[in-house]
Design a protein around this motif. Structure first.
Motif, mmCIF file in Angstrom:
data_model
loop_
_atom_site.group_PDB
_atom_site.id
_atom_site.type_symbol
_atom_site.label_atom_id
_atom_site.label_comp_id
_atom_site.label_asym_id
_atom_site.label_seq_id
_atom_site.Cartn_x
_atom_site.Cartn_y
_atom_site.Cartn_z
ATOM 1 N N ILE A 69 7.272 -9.804 -1.371
ATOM 2 C CA ILE A 69 7.107 -8.521 -2.053
ATOM 3 C C ILE A 69 7.925 -8.614 -3.332
ATOM 4 O O ILE A 69 9.132 -8.843 -3.274
ATOM 5 C CB ILE A 69 7.674 -7.367 -1.201
ATOM 6 N N ILE A 94 2.557 -9.267 -2.644
ATOM 7 C CA ILE A 94 2.382 -7.940 -3.229
ATOM 8 C C ILE A 94 3.292 -7.846 -4.442
ATOM 9 O O ILE A 94 4.494 -8.107 -4.343
ATOM 10 C CB ILE A 94 2.740 -6.804 -2.252
ATOM 11 N N TYR A 99 7.554 0.667 -6.448
ATOM 12 C CA TYR A 99 7.196 0.804 -5.036
ATOM 13 C C TYR A 99 7.366 2.218 -4.508
ATOM 14 O O TYR A 99 7.043 2.488 -3.353
ATOM 15 C CB TYR A 99 8.010 -0.175 -4.184
ATOM 16 N N ALA A 213 5.963 -1.728 2.290
ATOM 17 C CA ALA A 213 5.029 -2.778 1.842
ATOM 18 C C ALA A 213 5.255 -4.072 2.615
ATOM 19 O O ALA A 213 4.295 -4.754 3.005
ATOM 20 C CB ALA A 213 5.193 -3.016 0.346
ATOM 21 N N MET A 226 0.124 -1.802 -4.160
ATOM 22 C CA MET A 226 0.501 -0.615 -3.396
ATOM 23 C C MET A 226 -0.705 0.275 -3.087
ATOM 24 O O MET A 226 -0.670 1.045 -2.131
ATOM 25 C CB MET A 226 1.580 0.166 -4.131
ATOM 26 N N VAL A 229 -1.606 -0.849 0.264
ATOM 27 C CA VAL A 229 -0.627 -0.416 1.264
ATOM 28 C C VAL A 229 -0.837 1.055 1.626
ATOM 29 O O VAL A 229 -0.797 1.431 2.801
ATOM 30 C CB VAL A 229 0.811 -0.633 0.737
#
Length: 232
Positions: A69, A94, A99, A213, A226, A229
């Motif tokens: 991430i 990701i 975030y 995430a 995101m 997610v």
């Protein structure tokens, strides 16, 4: 879940606190000057380092088959290279400029407003972002994402820092001590202004989103954002 923290500044420490509260274990903490470390012991790595370290950190994760991430901004000239390496290694990745769950909803609101404004004459759009004085890049990655969302829908062709014209979005960047992050998109006409603003109160929202995430990425292969997610 065993987590490696690549970058152990204020964000890294906040992520550590939230991850532990959610029942995870921190197995590795890499500070900004560390270049040699073993990430293979982790189930997932969360990179909030510095632009100069991000590519090396992400590469190390792909080579070790560890999902990563990344929330570091300022390195995106190398993004496609990292995407290619992720595909080559059948990795899991990701990247997001932000975030925060609220910011990602704000991204979608920004696009919806841009679509509405594209049908109305007489308005021009500009943007302001404010962050703490320790932030190294300007404009922020979040501001760039917002600008790209507008460009995708409107007749704007690009964004520029501190300047603009009919074809470009002017992004003004301010650095003020202890400000976690404020982003404002303004549509101005001769008769009125329309503004949307997201104001972060602390780092916890960014850190929580990064941990969520990381939880979501477990068992998946590929390149995500995101929106995936959050199911947006």
């Amino acid at each position: 879940m065993k987590i490696a923290l690549l970058g152990y500044g204020k964000m890294g420490k906040t992520i550590e606190k939230i991850a532990i509260e959610r029942g995870h274990i921190i197995v590795l903490k890499v500070d900004k000057d560390d270049t040699s470390y073993d990430v293979s012991q982790a189930d997932v790595a969360i990179d909030f380092s510095i632009p100069a370290a991000a590519v090396n950190n992400i590469t190390n994760c792909f080579n070790a088959n560890v999902p990563v991430i990344s929330g570091t901004t300022g390195w995106l000239d190398h993004y496609e290279t990292m995407v290619d390496l992720c595909k080559e290694k059948n990795g899991s990745f990701i990247y997001s400029s932000n975030y925060s769950l609220g910011v990602n909803l704000f991204f979608e609101l920004n696009k919806k407003l841009a679509k509405m404004m594209s049908t109305v004459e007489g308005y021009d759009v500009a943007m302001e972002e404010i962050h703490h004085t320790e932030k190294l890049d300007a404009p922020s990655g979040t501001a760039i994402t917002l600008a790209e969302g507008i460009i995708e829908i409107s007749d704007k062709k690009s964004w520029k820092l501190d300047t603009g014209d009919h074809n470009t979005i002017c992004i003004t960047s301010k650095r003020i001590d202890k400000v976690p992050g404020t982003h404002t998109v303004t549509y101005s006409s001769k008769v009125d202004d329309i503004e949307i603003t997201h104001t972060a109160h602390n780092r916890s929202g960014f850190a929580l989103g990064a941990v969520i995430a990381a939880e979501w990425l477990q068992g998946k292969k590929g390149i995500f954002g995101m929106k995936d997610v959050l199911g947006l």
